[in-house]
Design a protein around this motif. Structure first.
Motif, PDB file in Angstrom:
ATOM      1  N   LEU A 181      39.815 -28.984 -45.117  1.00 42.59           N
ATOM      2  CA  LEU A 181      40.083 -30.342 -45.596  1.00 42.59           C
ATOM      3  C   LEU A 181      41.162 -30.275 -46.668  1.00 42.59           C
ATOM      4  N   ARG A 182      41.925 -31.378 -46.798  1.00 46.30           N
ATOM      5  CA  ARG A 182      43.035 -31.359 -47.745  1.00 46.30           C
ATOM      6  C   ARG A 182      43.110 -32.576 -48.654  1.00 46.30           C
ATOM      7  N   SER A 183      42.317 -33.610 -48.385  1.00 45.36           N
ATOM      8  CA  SER A 183      42.384 -34.793 -49.254  1.00 45.36           C
ATOM      9  C   SER A 183      41.082 -35.576 -49.216  1.00 45.36           C
ATOM     10  N   VAL A 184      40.930 -36.441 -50.220  1.00 47.66           N
ATOM     11  CA  VAL A 184      39.752 -37.311 -50.336  1.00 47.66           C
ATOM     12  C   VAL A 184      40.252 -38.724 -50.562  1.00 47.66           C
ATOM     13  N   GLY A 185      39.674 -39.664 -49.835  1.00 47.89           N
ATOM     14  CA  GLY A 185      40.026 -41.065 -50.006  1.00 47.89           C
ATOM     15  C   GLY A 185      38.792 -41.883 -50.329  1.00 47.89           C
ATOM     16  N   GLY A 186      39.031 -43.012 -50.978  1.00 47.54           N
ATOM     17  CA  GLY A 186      37.930 -43.933 -51.277  1.00 47.54           C
ATOM     18  C   GLY A 186      37.515 -44.679 -50.029  1.00 47.54           C
ATOM     19  N   TYR A 187      36.348 -45.249 -50.065  1.00 48.12           N
ATOM     20  CA  TYR A 187      35.839 -46.002 -48.901  1.00 48.12           C
ATOM     21  C   TYR A 187      35.409 -47.373 -49.353  1.00 48.12           C
ATOM     22  N   ASN A 192      44.245 -33.804 -43.429  1.00 48.22           N
ATOM     23  CA  ASN A 192      45.638 -33.758 -43.880  1.00 48.22           C
ATOM     24  C   ASN A 192      45.741 -34.185 -45.342  1.00 48.22           C
ATOM     25  N   ALA A 193      46.810 -33.770 -46.006  1.00 45.79           N
ATOM     26  CA  ALA A 193      46.973 -34.009 -47.440  1.00 45.79           C
ATOM     27  C   ALA A 193      47.256 -35.466 -47.791  1.00 45.79           C
ATOM     28  N   ASN A 194      47.569 -36.284 -46.849  1.00 44.99           N
ATOM     29  CA  ASN A 194      47.881 -37.691 -47.144  1.00 44.99           C
ATOM     30  C   ASN A 194      46.822 -38.652 -46.603  1.00 44.99           C
ATOM     31  N   CYS A 195      45.580 -38.180 -46.567  1.00 46.39           N
ATOM     32  CA  CYS A 195      44.445 -38.974 -46.068  1.00 46.39           C
ATOM     33  C   CYS A 195      44.681 -39.474 -44.646  1.00 46.39           C
ATOM     34  N   THR A 196      45.154 -38.557 -43.810  1.00 43.50           N
ATOM     35  CA  THR A 196      45.295 -38.830 -42.378  1.00 43.50           C
ATOM     36  C   THR A 196      44.648 -37.675 -41.627  1.00 43.50           C
ATOM     37  N   VAL A 239      35.087 -30.691 -55.138  1.00 41.71           N
ATOM     38  CA  VAL A 239      35.395 -30.035 -53.875  1.00 41.71           C
ATOM     39  C   VAL A 239      35.498 -28.535 -54.128  1.00 41.71           C
ATOM     40  N   PHE A 240      35.131 -27.758 -53.098  1.00 43.24           N
ATOM     41  CA  PHE A 240      35.050 -26.309 -53.207  1.00 43.24           C
ATOM     42  C   PHE A 240      35.669 -25.666 -51.975  1.00 43.24           C
ATOM     43  N   ASP A 241      36.206 -24.483 -52.154  1.00 42.65           N
ATOM     44  CA  ASP A 241      36.683 -23.667 -51.052  1.00 42.65           C
ATOM     45  C   ASP A 241      35.834 -22.401 -51.044  1.00 42.65           C
ATOM     46  N   LEU A 242      34.981 -22.278 -50.029  1.00 43.53           N
ATOM     47  CA  LEU A 242      34.055 -21.145 -49.936  1.00 43.53           C
ATOM     48  C   LEU A 242      33.256 -20.980 -51.223  1.00 43.53           C
ATOM     49  N   SER A 243      32.728 -22.078 -51.726  1.00 44.76           N
ATOM     50  CA  SER A 243      31.892 -22.169 -52.926  1.00 44.76           C
ATOM     51  C   SER A 243      32.656 -21.932 -54.233  1.00 44.76           C
ATOM     52  N   ARG A 244      33.965 -21.742 -54.168  1.00 43.26           N
ATOM     53  CA  ARG A 244      34.769 -21.629 -55.393  1.00 43.26           C
ATOM     54  C   ARG A 244      35.289 -23.010 -55.746  1.00 43.26           C
ATOM     55  N   PRO A 245      35.105 -23.459 -56.997  1.00 41.79           N
ATOM     56  CA  PRO A 245      35.555 -24.801 -57.380  1.00 41.79           C
ATOM     57  C   PRO A 245      37.051 -24.990 -57.176  1.00 41.79           C
ATOM     58  N   VAL A 246      37.419 -26.124 -56.626  1.00 44.09           N
ATOM     59  CA  VAL A 246      38.818 -26.517 -56.464  1.00 44.09           C
ATOM     60  C   VAL A 246      39.139 -27.638 -57.441  1.00 44.09           C
ATOM     61  N   ALA A 247      38.275 -28.666 -57.489  1.00 43.47           N
ATOM     62  CA  ALA A 247      38.533 -29.799 -58.377  1.00 43.47           C
ATOM     63  C   ALA A 247      37.260 -30.581 -58.626  1.00 43.47           C
ATOM     64  N   GLU A 248      37.167 -31.185 -59.804  1.00 50.76           N
ATOM     65  CA  GLU A 248      36.119 -32.139 -60.156  1.00 50.76           C
ATOM     66  C   GLU A 248      36.843 -33.422 -60.537  1.00 50.76           C
ATOM     67  N   ALA A 301      43.469 -38.808 -52.849  1.00 51.73           N
ATOM     68  CA  ALA A 301      43.616 -37.735 -53.834  1.00 51.73           C
ATOM     69  C   ALA A 301      43.798 -36.404 -53.111  1.00 51.73           C
ATOM     70  N   THR A 302      44.773 -35.617 -53.571  1.00 49.03           N
ATOM     71  CA  THR A 302      44.971 -34.261 -53.077  1.00 49.03           C
ATOM     72  C   THR A 302      44.903 -33.319 -54.272  1.00 49.03           C
ATOM     73  N   PHE A 303      44.641 -32.057 -54.032  1.00 50.92           N
ATOM     74  CA  PHE A 303      44.360 -31.133 -55.125  1.00 50.92           C
ATOM     75  C   PHE A 303      45.220 -29.878 -55.120  1.00 50.92           C
ATOM     76  N   GLY A 304      46.194 -29.796 -54.225  1.00 49.21           N
ATOM     77  CA  GLY A 304      47.058 -28.625 -54.181  1.00 49.21           C
ATOM     78  C   GLY A 304      46.426 -27.425 -53.499  1.00 49.21           C
ATOM     79  N   ARG A 305      45.181 -27.532 -53.119  1.00 50.39           N
ATOM     80  CA  ARG A 305      44.469 -26.460 -52.408  1.00 50.39           C
ATOM     81  C   ARG A 305      43.576 -27.075 -51.353  1.00 50.39           C
ATOM     82  N   GLN A 306      43.358 -26.346 -50.310  1.00 53.02           N
ATOM     83  CA  GLN A 306      42.428 -26.798 -49.275  1.00 53.02           C
ATOM     84  C   GLN A 306      40.998 -26.613 -49.764  1.00 53.02           C
ATOM     85  N   PHE A 307      40.071 -27.253 -49.087  1.00 51.50           N
ATOM     86  CA  PHE A 307      38.651 -27.109 -49.417  1.00 51.50           C
ATOM     87  C   PHE A 307      37.828 -27.280 -48.157  1.00 51.50           C
TER      88      PHE A 307
END
Length: 114
Positions: A108-114, A86-90, A45-54, A64-70
């Protein structure tokens, strides 16, 4: 006089051929990449093309949350992922296909599995 014109014509033709042979074609600039590289088998995930997390694909039912928006995701995995506002997958969510790269006009603030 005719031979002089002929020699001048030949000289001009030779100069034009030489110049054309020396000219270098304008090289096209490489197409900009919409996202920085993300390793195969990982999601990023990236925020304005800057890496946030891999990270490895988030399993179904987990968040999953990363402490930063993306606002961009590169899902370079074989699994669907879902991004959330939202940070809690809502909140508002969007399903991201496997091997899909996508940018958003929302935070965006979180990623969830599907």
């Amino acid at each position: 006089m005719t031979s002089r014109l002929a020699r001048t014509g030949l000289a001009l033709a030779a100069a034009a051929t030489l110049t054309a042979g020396l000219a270098t074609p304008a090289s096209a600039a490489p197409a900009p990449k919409p996202f920085p590289d993300c390793s195969v088998g990982w999601a990023c995930v990236f925020d304005l093309s800057r890496p946030v997390a891999e990270f490895a694909a988030v399993p179904s039912g987990q968040c999953a949350t990363f402490g930063r928006q993306f606002n961009q995701i590169d899902n370079n995995t074989e699994h669907y992922q879902r991004v959330w506002t939202n940070a809690n997958c809502t909140g508002t969510n969007v399903l991201i296909r496997y091997y899909e790269k996508r940018g958003f006009d929302m935070i965006l603030r979180s990623v969830g599995g599907y």
